[in-house]
Scaffold this active site. Sequence first.
Site, short mmCIF file in Angstrom:
data_model
loop_
_atom_site.label_atom_id
_atom_site.label_comp_id
_atom_site.label_asym_id
_atom_site.label_seq_id
_atom_site.Cartn_x
_atom_site.Cartn_y
_atom_site.Cartn_z
N THR A 130 -93.12 17.79 -13.64
CA THR A 130 -94.17 17.19 -14.45
C THR A 130 -95.16 18.25 -14.95
O THR A 130 -95.34 19.29 -14.31
CB THR A 130 -94.93 16.15 -13.60
N ASP A 131 -95.84 17.94 -16.05
CA ASP A 131 -96.89 18.84 -16.54
C ASP A 131 -98.13 18.82 -15.64
O ASP A 131 -99.01 19.67 -15.75
CB ASP A 131 -97.28 18.50 -17.99
N GLU A 132 -98.19 17.82 -14.72
CA GLU A 132 -99.40 17.69 -13.90
C GLU A 132 -99.58 18.85 -12.93
O GLU A 132 -100.68 19.07 -12.42
CB GLU A 132 -99.39 16.33 -13.17
N TYR A 155 -99.94 13.89 -5.58
CA TYR A 155 -98.68 13.84 -6.34
C TYR A 155 -98.37 15.19 -6.98
O TYR A 155 -97.29 15.76 -6.77
CB TYR A 155 -98.75 12.74 -7.42
N LYS A 159 -95.33 17.91 -6.25
CA LYS A 159 -94.36 18.36 -7.28
C LYS A 159 -94.45 19.87 -7.44
O LYS A 159 -93.43 20.55 -7.60
CB LYS A 159 -94.62 17.65 -8.62
P1 NAD Z 1 -89.78 6.44 -10.63
O1 NAD Z 1 -90.80 6.29 -9.55
O2 NAD Z 1 -89.62 5.37 -11.64
O3 NAD Z 1 -88.34 6.64 -9.95
C1 NAD Z 1 -88.13 7.44 -8.82
C2 NAD Z 1 -86.78 7.07 -8.22
O4 NAD Z 1 -86.57 7.90 -7.06
C3 NAD Z 1 -86.69 5.61 -7.75
O5 NAD Z 1 -85.49 5.03 -8.20
C4 NAD Z 1 -86.70 5.71 -6.22
O6 NAD Z 1 -85.95 4.69 -5.60
C5 NAD Z 1 -86.06 7.08 -6.01
N1 NAD Z 1 -86.46 7.68 -4.72
C6 NAD Z 1 -87.71 7.75 -4.21
N2 NAD Z 1 -87.67 8.33 -2.99
C7 NAD Z 1 -86.37 8.64 -2.74
C8 NAD Z 1 -85.70 9.26 -1.65
N3 NAD Z 1 -86.37 9.68 -0.55
N4 NAD Z 1 -84.35 9.42 -1.72
C9 NAD Z 1 -83.67 8.99 -2.81
N5 NAD Z 1 -84.26 8.39 -3.87
C10 NAD Z 1 -85.60 8.21 -3.83
O7 NAD Z 1 -90.08 7.85 -11.28
P2 NAD Z 1 -89.89 8.33 -12.80
O8 NAD Z 1 -91.12 8.03 -13.56
O9 NAD Z 1 -88.58 7.88 -13.30
O10 NAD Z 1 -89.86 9.91 -12.58
C11 NAD Z 1 -88.64 10.59 -12.31
C12 NAD Z 1 -88.91 12.07 -12.13
O11 NAD Z 1 -89.51 12.60 -13.31
C13 NAD Z 1 -89.88 12.39 -10.98
O12 NAD Z 1 -89.42 13.55 -10.33
C14 NAD Z 1 -91.21 12.64 -11.68
O13 NAD Z 1 -92.01 13.53 -10.94
C15 NAD Z 1 -90.73 13.23 -12.99
N6 NAD Z 1 -91.64 13.01 -14.15
C16 NAD Z 1 -92.09 11.76 -14.47
C17 NAD Z 1 -92.91 11.56 -15.60
C18 NAD Z 1 -93.39 10.19 -15.99
O14 NAD Z 1 -94.19 10.08 -16.93
N7 NAD Z 1 -92.93 9.12 -15.38
C19 NAD Z 1 -93.25 12.66 -16.37
C20 NAD Z 1 -92.78 13.94 -16.04
C21 NAD Z 1 -91.96 14.09 -14.92
P1 TYD Z 2 -100.59 6.80 -15.40
O1 TYD Z 2 -99.69 5.96 -16.25
O2 TYD Z 2 -100.80 6.44 -13.98
O3 TYD Z 2 -100.03 8.31 -15.54
P2 TYD Z 2 -100.67 9.71 -15.00
O4 TYD Z 2 -101.79 9.43 -14.09
O5 TYD Z 2 -99.50 10.32 -14.29
O6 TYD Z 2 -101.07 10.45 -16.24
O7 TYD Z 2 -102.01 6.88 -16.10
C1 TYD Z 2 -102.18 7.32 -17.43
C2 TYD Z 2 -103.66 7.38 -17.72
O8 TYD Z 2 -104.19 6.04 -17.70
C3 TYD Z 2 -104.45 8.15 -16.69
O9 TYD Z 2 -105.50 8.87 -17.35
C4 TYD Z 2 -105.04 7.08 -15.79
C5 TYD Z 2 -105.24 5.91 -16.74
N1 TYD Z 2 -105.10 4.56 -16.10
C6 TYD Z 2 -106.13 3.62 -16.26
O10 TYD Z 2 -107.15 3.86 -16.95
N2 TYD Z 2 -105.98 2.40 -15.66
C7 TYD Z 2 -104.88 2.08 -14.91
O11 TYD Z 2 -104.82 0.95 -14.36
C8 TYD Z 2 -103.84 3.06 -14.78
C9 TYD Z 2 -102.61 2.77 -13.97
C10 TYD Z 2 -103.99 4.29 -15.39
#
Ligand code: NAD
Ligand code: TYD
Length: 347
Positions: A130-132, A155, A159
């Site tokens: 992630t970019d975070e 988080y 990561k």
């Molecule tokens: P998500 O939470 O929707 O999915 C995570 C999956 O991992 C789930 O299916 C869960 O069951 C599985 N999981 C959790 N713990 C596990 C374990 N111990 N063993 C096996 N499986 C397990 O997450 P997402 O949003 O799809 O993100 C996927 C990846 O991409 C993550 O690594 C996250 O850090 C990264 N990412 C997400 C975003 C975003 O905006 N969602 C952005 C950049 C990077």
């Molecule tokens: P989120 O979808 O949780 O992604 P991330 O924190 O990983 O960027 O949140 C996106 C943005 O929205 C973040 O600045 C937090 C804000 N947010 C709210 O204002 N209210 C909410 O209930 C949630 C879940 C997020």
Amino acid sequence: MNLLVTGGAGFIGSHVVKHLVAKYPEYNIINLDLLTYAGNLENIGSIKDKENYSFVKADIRDLKEMRKLFADHKIDGVIHLAAESHVDRSISDPLVFITTNVIGTATLLQVAKEQWKDNYDNKLFYHVSTDEVYGTLGDEGFFYEDTAYDPRSPYSASKASSDHLVRAFHHTYGLPVVLSNCSNNYGPYQFPEKLIPLFINNIVHKKALPVYGQGINVRDWLYVKDHARAIDTIFHKGKKGETYNIGGHNEWKNIDLIKLLIKLTDQKLGRAAGSSDELITYVKDRAGHDLRYAIDATKIKDELDWEPSLQFEEGLSLTIDWYLENKDWLDSVTSGEYQKYYQKHYG
Ligand code: NAD
Ligand code: TYD
């Protein structure tokens, strides 16, 4: 190619697995997922009977089980997405983020090293991040691949740790790895704890829209299928040992995004313009809330010829349509555990 995708029942992972299963009939794609609250077999129901696909329910922290899985399936490639992924949950319950994101990633790296030690040819461990990890930006500037890490939530710290371990296994043991750091994703099948699906669901049910702080935080949004395409591109064309930033060139202040979301959702529901504006409720800010994320995605464009394909309004419109057409999915994932989470977090 026996390709292991971890976390393939989650939001991004399910799009990645479906994309790969359709595009590479000659691969064996093994989807490993623990099916936590965030993992859902319905997300991948459409491919369950495909010949080039299998599903394994297992925990990436289980060393013995991972050794067996790598050996049984003769894994050549890994795309690692399994993680705990929600910042708010990491604030209230950090330890599971450390075990899954740090120990789980280390376990997979160790097993890949053991399994592949004789021959690293045609092997690859791709870590999705992630970019975070880069921390937070002020009003100006971007995250580059060489921006110093400065994670600020449990988080992002977990990561960042996993990213460091992936690079350490590359430098120390020569493990062939590639990494990517992506901005915020949105699209179908995202669990409604994240901003966009949570707010769509609440608009539908005329529930309060909890805006953290003043709604001034900025995120750079990318449609999930564009991320899946980027992951395919990096896995096949990325240079070993390298990192690629992935972003949407699409920065939105939360409150502006929320107003656009309300406008489009109200239109689709046939409600009068602005009728859901009154649902906006400013609530206590998230602890340590990062102000702004913005990715410079020049490297992946110049070197791998990848660019986002969708304009934001188009992607948002498709996303809202999907949630409105898939109420059963939404109802099933918002029963049970979700209610407890919601109550605890939002009161
Ligand atoms: P998500 O939470 O929707 O999915 C995570 C999956 O991992 C789930 O299916 C869960 O069951 C599985 N999981 C959790 N713990 C596990 C374990 N111990 N063993 C096996 N499986 C397990 O997450 P997402 O949003 O799809 O993100 C996927 C990846 O991409 C993550 O690594 C996250 O850090 C990264 N990412 C997400 C975003 C975003 O905006 N969602 C952005 C950049 C990077
Ligand atoms: P989120 O979808 O949780 O992604 P991330 O924190 O990983 O960027 O949140 C996106 C943005 O929205 C973040 O600045 C937090 C804000 N947010 C709210 O204002 N209210 C909410 O209930 C949630 C879940 C997020």
